[in-house]
Each structure stands twice: as structure tokens, then as C-alpha cells.
Design a protein around this motif. Structure first.
Motif, PDB file in Angstrom:
ATOM      1  N   LYS A   3       0.924  -1.164  -0.114  1.00  0.00           N
ATOM      2  CA  LYS A   3       0.176  -0.040  -0.065  1.00  0.00           C
ATOM      3  C   LYS A   3       0.890   1.353   0.022  1.00  0.00           C
ATOM      4  N   TRP A   4       0.500   2.359  -0.779  1.00  0.00           N
ATOM      5  CA  TRP A   4       1.481   3.449  -0.876  1.00  0.00           C
ATOM      6  C   TRP A   4       0.535   4.766  -0.451  1.00  0.00           C
ATOM      7  N   GLU A   5       1.364   5.524  -0.170  1.00  0.00           N
ATOM      8  CA  GLU A   5       0.952   6.916   0.030  1.00  0.00           C
ATOM      9  C   GLU A   5       1.392   7.883  -0.583  1.00  0.00           C
ATOM     10  N   TYR A   6       0.941   9.066  -1.148  1.00  0.00           N
ATOM     11  CA  TYR A   6       1.409   9.931  -2.312  1.00  0.00           C
ATOM     12  C   TYR A   6       1.432  11.318  -1.595  1.00  0.00           C
ATOM     13  N   VAL A   7       2.347  12.081  -2.303  1.00  0.00           N
ATOM     14  CA  VAL A   7       2.368  13.543  -2.001  1.00  0.00           C
ATOM     15  C   VAL A   7       2.717  14.299  -3.145  1.00  0.00           C
ATOM     16  N   THR A   8       2.458  15.685  -3.492  1.00  0.00           N
ATOM     17  CA  THR A   8       2.789  16.450  -4.376  1.00  0.00           C
ATOM     18  C   THR A   8       3.444  17.462  -3.731  1.00  0.00           C
ATOM     19  N   VAL A   9       4.637  17.987  -4.346  1.00  0.00           N
ATOM     20  CA  VAL A   9       5.556  19.060  -3.719  1.00  0.00           C
ATOM     21  C   VAL A   9       5.937  20.039  -4.651  1.00  0.00           C
ATOM     22  N   PRO A  10       5.731  21.252  -4.494  1.00  0.00           N
ATOM     23  CA  PRO A  10       6.079  22.249  -5.509  1.00  0.00           C
ATOM     24  C   PRO A  10       7.849  22.544  -5.270  1.00  0.00           C
ATOM     25  N   LEU A  11       8.304  22.336  -6.544  1.00  0.00           N
ATOM     26  CA  LEU A  11       9.853  22.584  -6.260  1.00  0.00           C
ATOM     27  C   LEU A  11      10.329  23.769  -6.785  1.00  0.00           C
ATOM     28  N   GLY A  27      12.064   8.793   3.117  1.00  0.00           N
ATOM     29  CA  GLY A  27      11.790   7.471   2.412  1.00  0.00           C
ATOM     30  C   GLY A  27      10.676   7.539   1.373  1.00  0.00           C
ATOM     31  N   TRP A  28      10.541   9.041   0.755  1.00  0.00           N
ATOM     32  CA  TRP A  28       9.705   9.213  -0.305  1.00  0.00           C
ATOM     33  C   TRP A  28      10.536   8.864  -1.671  1.00  0.00           C
ATOM     34  N   GLU A  29      10.132   8.468  -2.598  1.00  0.00           N
ATOM     35  CA  GLU A  29      10.547   7.999  -3.872  1.00  0.00           C
ATOM     36  C   GLU A  29       9.907   8.731  -4.852  1.00  0.00           C
ATOM     37  N   LEU A  47       5.623  12.249  -5.275  1.00  0.00           N
ATOM     38  CA  LEU A  47       6.505  11.289  -4.710  1.00  0.00           C
ATOM     39  C   LEU A  47       5.495  10.280  -3.971  1.00  0.00           C
ATOM     40  N   LYS A  48       6.005   9.056  -3.649  1.00  0.00           N
ATOM     41  CA  LYS A  48       5.291   7.927  -3.121  1.00  0.00           C
ATOM     42  C   LYS A  48       6.238   7.192  -2.036  1.00  0.00           C
ATOM     43  N   ARG A  49       5.546   6.643  -1.015  1.00  0.00           N
ATOM     44  CA  ARG A  49       6.098   5.670  -0.030  1.00  0.00           C
ATOM     45  C   ARG A  49       5.315   4.686   0.243  1.00  0.00           C
ATOM     46  N   GLU A  50       6.073   3.556   0.690  1.00  0.00           N
ATOM     47  CA  GLU A  50       5.088   2.548   1.111  1.00  0.00           C
ATOM     48  C   GLU A  50       4.413   2.856   2.496  1.00  0.00           C
ATOM     49  N   LYS A  51       3.324   2.616   2.976  1.00  0.00           N
ATOM     50  CA  LYS A  51       2.789   2.848   4.112  1.00  0.00           C
ATOM     51  C   LYS A  51       3.261   1.827   5.062  1.00  0.00           C
TER      52      LYS A  51
END
Length: 51
Positions: A3-11, A27-29, A47-51
Motif C-alpha cells: 500500500k502506498w501514500e502519495y504527496v505532491t511537492v512544489p519545486l 523515505g519518499w521516492e 512522490l510515493k512511499r510504502e505505508k
């Protein structure tokens, strides 16, 4: 099944590496970088990382 969680990040173009390194340490990919909604040189990282 993973299971994954996601985030959006302004660069910020002048600090892209530092921003991504900081998220990576937590731990974010990086999945993808796309142009921001405002256009121009604004970017958004997904980005995503495993929960």
C-alpha cells in the motif's frame, strides 16, 4: 500487496536537489516531475512511499 501514500511537492528550480534529497531522507521516492499549474518555470514533484 503493498500500500502506498502519495504527496505532491512544489519545486523551486534553484533548490530542486535539496528539496528532493530532504523528502528522500524520509523515505519518499520520486515518481514524476511535471510543469506546475501556473506554467513558467514552476515544477511539481509527485512522490510515493510504502505505508
Amino acid at each position: 500487496m503493498a500500500k502506498w501514500e502519495y504527496v505532491t511537492v512544489p519545486l523551486l528550480t534553484h533548490a530542486t536537489k535539496q528539496i528532493l534529497d530532504n523528502w528522500g531522507e524520509d523515505g519518499w521516492e520520486l515518481v514524476q516531475v511535471v510543469p506546475g499549474p501556473g506554467g513558467g518555470d514552476q515544477l511539481v514533484a509527485y512522490l510515493k512511499r510504502e505505508k
